[in-house]
Design a protein around this motif. Sequence first.
Motif, PDB file in Angstrom:
ATOM      1  N   ILE A 114      44.376  44.268  33.415  1.00 44.05           N
ATOM      2  CA  ILE A 114      44.742  44.896  34.687  1.00 44.05           C
ATOM      3  C   ILE A 114      44.014  44.229  35.854  1.00 44.05           C
ATOM      4  N   ALA A 115      42.707  43.946  35.665  1.00 44.24           N
ATOM      5  CA  ALA A 115      41.933  43.314  36.741  1.00 44.24           C
ATOM      6  C   ALA A 115      42.475  41.927  37.072  1.00 44.24           C
ATOM      7  N   ILE A 116      42.865  41.168  36.037  1.00 43.97           N
ATOM      8  CA  ILE A 116      43.428  39.830  36.287  1.00 43.97           C
ATOM      9  C   ILE A 116      44.758  39.943  37.030  1.00 43.97           C
ATOM     10  N   ALA A 117      45.592  40.909  36.605  1.00 39.91           N
ATOM     11  CA  ALA A 117      46.888  41.098  37.271  1.00 39.91           C
ATOM     12  C   ALA A 117      46.700  41.493  38.734  1.00 39.91           C
ATOM     13  N   GLU A 118      45.671  42.273  39.018  1.00 38.01           N
ATOM     14  CA  GLU A 118      45.435  42.732  40.391  1.00 38.01           C
ATOM     15  C   GLU A 118      45.048  41.594  41.329  1.00 38.01           C
ATOM     16  N   THR A 119      44.465  40.535  40.781  1.00 34.75           N
ATOM     17  CA  THR A 119      44.065  39.431  41.650  1.00 34.75           C
ATOM     18  C   THR A 119      45.275  38.770  42.318  1.00 34.75           C
ATOM     19  N   GLY A 120      46.474  38.957  41.728  1.00 32.36           N
ATOM     20  CA  GLY A 120      47.674  38.388  42.338  1.00 32.36           C
ATOM     21  C   GLY A 120      48.038  39.045  43.645  1.00 32.36           C
ATOM     22  N   SER A 121      47.473  40.228  43.925  1.00 29.71           N
ATOM     23  CA  SER A 121      47.779  40.938  45.176  1.00 29.71           C
ATOM     24  C   SER A 121      46.785  40.623  46.289  1.00 29.71           C
ATOM     25  N   ILE A 122      45.753  39.840  46.004  1.00 27.40           N
ATOM     26  CA  ILE A 122      44.736  39.527  47.018  1.00 27.40           C
ATOM     27  C   ILE A 122      45.277  38.454  47.955  1.00 27.40           C
ATOM     28  N   ASN A 123      45.308  38.757  49.238  1.00 31.01           N
ATOM     29  CA  ASN A 123      45.924  37.847  50.218  1.00 31.01           C
ATOM     30  C   ASN A 123      44.928  37.130  51.113  1.00 31.01           C
ATOM     31  N   THR A 124      43.674  37.608  51.157  1.00 29.78           N
ATOM     32  CA  THR A 124      42.695  37.006  52.060  1.00 29.78           C
ATOM     33  C   THR A 124      41.488  36.530  51.274  1.00 29.78           C
ATOM     34  N   ALA A 125      40.742  35.617  51.882  1.00 32.54           N
ATOM     35  CA  ALA A 125      39.537  35.092  51.228  1.00 32.54           C
ATOM     36  C   ALA A 125      38.505  36.194  51.016  1.00 32.54           C
ATOM     37  N   LEU A 126      38.360  37.081  52.030  1.00 33.97           N
ATOM     38  CA  LEU A 126      37.396  38.175  51.893  1.00 33.97           C
ATOM     39  C   LEU A 126      37.818  39.170  50.801  1.00 33.97           C
ATOM     40  N   GLY A 127      39.136  39.250  50.525  1.00 32.76           N
ATOM     41  CA  GLY A 127      39.609  40.181  49.504  1.00 32.76           C
ATOM     42  C   GLY A 127      39.086  39.879  48.113  1.00 32.76           C
ATOM     43  N   TRP A 128      38.699  38.604  47.883  1.00 33.81           N
ATOM     44  CA  TRP A 128      38.178  38.239  46.558  1.00 33.81           C
ATOM     45  C   TRP A 128      36.818  38.865  46.278  1.00 33.81           C
ATOM     46  N   TRP A 129      36.192  39.420  47.310  1.00 33.61           N
ATOM     47  CA  TRP A 129      34.902  40.080  47.072  1.00 33.61           C
ATOM     48  C   TRP A 129      35.060  41.349  46.232  1.00 33.61           C
ATOM     49  N   GLN A 130      36.271  41.832  46.059  1.00 33.65           N
ATOM     50  CA  GLN A 130      36.442  43.016  45.214  1.00 33.65           C
ATOM     51  C   GLN A 130      36.262  42.691  43.726  1.00 33.65           C
ATOM     52  N   VAL A 131      36.482  41.408  43.355  1.00 35.25           N
ATOM     53  CA  VAL A 131      36.482  41.040  41.932  1.00 35.25           C
ATOM     54  C   VAL A 131      35.131  41.292  41.265  1.00 35.25           C
ATOM     55  N   PRO A 132      33.985  40.847  41.840  1.00 35.76           N
ATOM     56  CA  PRO A 132      32.705  41.125  41.166  1.00 35.76           C
ATOM     57  C   PRO A 132      32.455  42.623  40.974  1.00 35.76           C
ATOM     58  N   GLY A 133      32.739  43.402  42.011  1.00 35.89           N
ATOM     59  CA  GLY A 133      32.517  44.837  41.900  1.00 35.89           C
ATOM     60  C   GLY A 133      33.405  45.482  40.845  1.00 35.89           C
ATOM     61  N   VAL A 134      34.682  45.057  40.807  1.00 35.62           N
ATOM     62  CA  VAL A 134      35.600  45.604  39.794  1.00 35.62           C
ATOM     63  C   VAL A 134      35.112  45.261  38.390  1.00 35.62           C
ATOM     64  N   LEU A 135      34.645  44.015  38.205  1.00 28.94           N
ATOM     65  CA  LEU A 135      34.154  43.611  36.881  1.00 28.94           C
ATOM     66  C   LEU A 135      32.946  44.441  36.458  1.00 28.94           C
ATOM     67  N   VAL A 136      32.013  44.681  37.373  1.00 28.32           N
ATOM     68  CA  VAL A 136      30.842  45.505  37.050  1.00 28.32           C
ATOM     69  C   VAL A 136      31.264  46.910  36.638  1.00 28.32           C
ATOM     70  N   ILE A 137      32.201  47.492  37.383  1.00 25.67           N
ATOM     71  CA  ILE A 137      32.679  48.849  37.087  1.00 25.67           C
ATOM     72  C   ILE A 137      33.349  48.895  35.708  1.00 25.67           C
ATOM     73  N   CYS A 138      34.158  47.888  35.398  1.00 23.88           N
ATOM     74  CA  CYS A 138      34.834  47.851  34.089  1.00 23.88           C
ATOM     75  C   CYS A 138      33.833  47.685  32.946  1.00 23.88           C
ATOM     76  N   VAL A 139      32.812  46.842  33.145  1.00 26.89           N
ATOM     77  CA  VAL A 139      31.788  46.666  32.102  1.00 26.89           C
ATOM     78  C   VAL A 139      31.049  47.976  31.846  1.00 26.89           C
ATOM     79  N   ILE A 140      30.710  48.709  32.894  1.00 28.24           N
ATOM     80  CA  ILE A 140      30.037  50.004  32.731  1.00 28.24           C
ATOM     81  C   ILE A 140      30.905  50.954  31.904  1.00 28.24           C
ATOM     82  N   ALA A 141      32.210  50.978  32.173  1.00 26.84           N
ATOM     83  CA  ALA A 141      33.117  51.865  31.428  1.00 26.84           C
ATOM     84  C   ALA A 141      33.175  51.488  29.953  1.00 26.84           C
ATOM     85  N   VAL A 142      33.182  50.181  29.665  1.00 27.54           N
ATOM     86  CA  VAL A 142      33.243  49.739  28.266  1.00 27.54           C
ATOM     87  C   VAL A 142      31.967  50.095  27.519  1.00 27.54           C
ATOM     88  N   LEU A 143      30.822  50.005  28.199  1.00 30.73           N
ATOM     89  CA  LEU A 143      29.531  50.296  27.557  1.00 30.73           C
ATOM     90  C   LEU A 143      29.170  51.783  27.584  1.00 30.73           C
TER      91      LEU A 143
END
Length: 385
Positions: free
Chosen positions: A25-54
Amino acid sequence: MESTELNWRLLAKRQWPLALSLTGIAIAETGSINTALGWWQVPGVLVICVIAVLAPRRPFDAALALAFAIVCVALYMRFLGVAFEPHFFFSGANVSITGAAMATIAVLVREVPQWRAVSGTVLVVAAMVAAEVLGWPVVAPVEYREYGPDTTSYLFGASILLVLAVGSGLYFRARDNERASQLAASVAAAQNAERMALARELHDVVAHYVTAIVVHAQAGQMNREVDVLPSIAASGTEALTAMRRLVGTMRDGTSSGPAASSSLVDDVRTLASDSGLPVHLSVDLQDAVPQELARSVLRLVQESLTNTQKHADAVSSVDVALSSGDGSLRLFVADDGVASDVPVGGSGGYGLVGMRERVELLGGTFSAGRREPTGWTVRAELPLA
């Protein structure tokens, strides 16, 4: 803080579907990012997903960390002036963050005590609401300039997702409780079976040798000229050996009691000789007797002879007959003694019970009773297969 002590291998086995789903889902969501600053959501999303898995390792701690991470990511996205893409609700968290929050709530409800599950769920929901509030000033001027959001539909959808998360946790919690109850019942049954097996061994083996000691001691009291000390010493040694075997069984789980030798007939003949009773042995074995079955037959013969020593006076003959045919082994033991008023060493009343249990565990039939005019008879039929 609580810890489920889930090791990494079990965690990977349990959580890999969630990890793959959130990653996709996180990889698919990156296709909707339109601006350079929008990529800053990726690290935060990854941290949140890792916390959920653990989360299953420390559920309540994970809920606290997840809520903190959601708020922090929403804050720096607000500071950058960009929104989560694609945002799942009015303006805040996207699909992957929402899925991570649902998974964490389900783990909370499943694993931790009620009050912690409630407080952790409230914190995660509050963090999701905070993300919506923080993202609203960025999204609203762009997407809701003419028409406001459909609040009813969004709230209804959010409620459905919350109910699904809590319901999943409650379902798995009920299954875990049921599995724990079944496991406890199985352990109790196994412990009870082991206690019964040890009780039978104590009664059939150790009590046999102790009875022999008492009989020889009484014989020595009545006739001082008879040297009974060697017999008493031998019986005492055998009793100690049997006790050591039982202790070994309880310590390391090895099989209790001596195994039958290659010849059941020789083993029964040795028992008859050691008993000191006038035993007449008759054998007609036409089939091979499995080792475990032979061991049980020895115990039945041993207990029958012990009962004769304890409960009968004036015994002139004890008949022991072993035969096989038609897939069954038949045992017959009969004496002609007179019932003793005071059994040697007293009577616990467990001999016949233990013999019946032993035979029934092997799928056989057992009967015992008085014979006319005097004596006692024991019959057992055991399947050879």
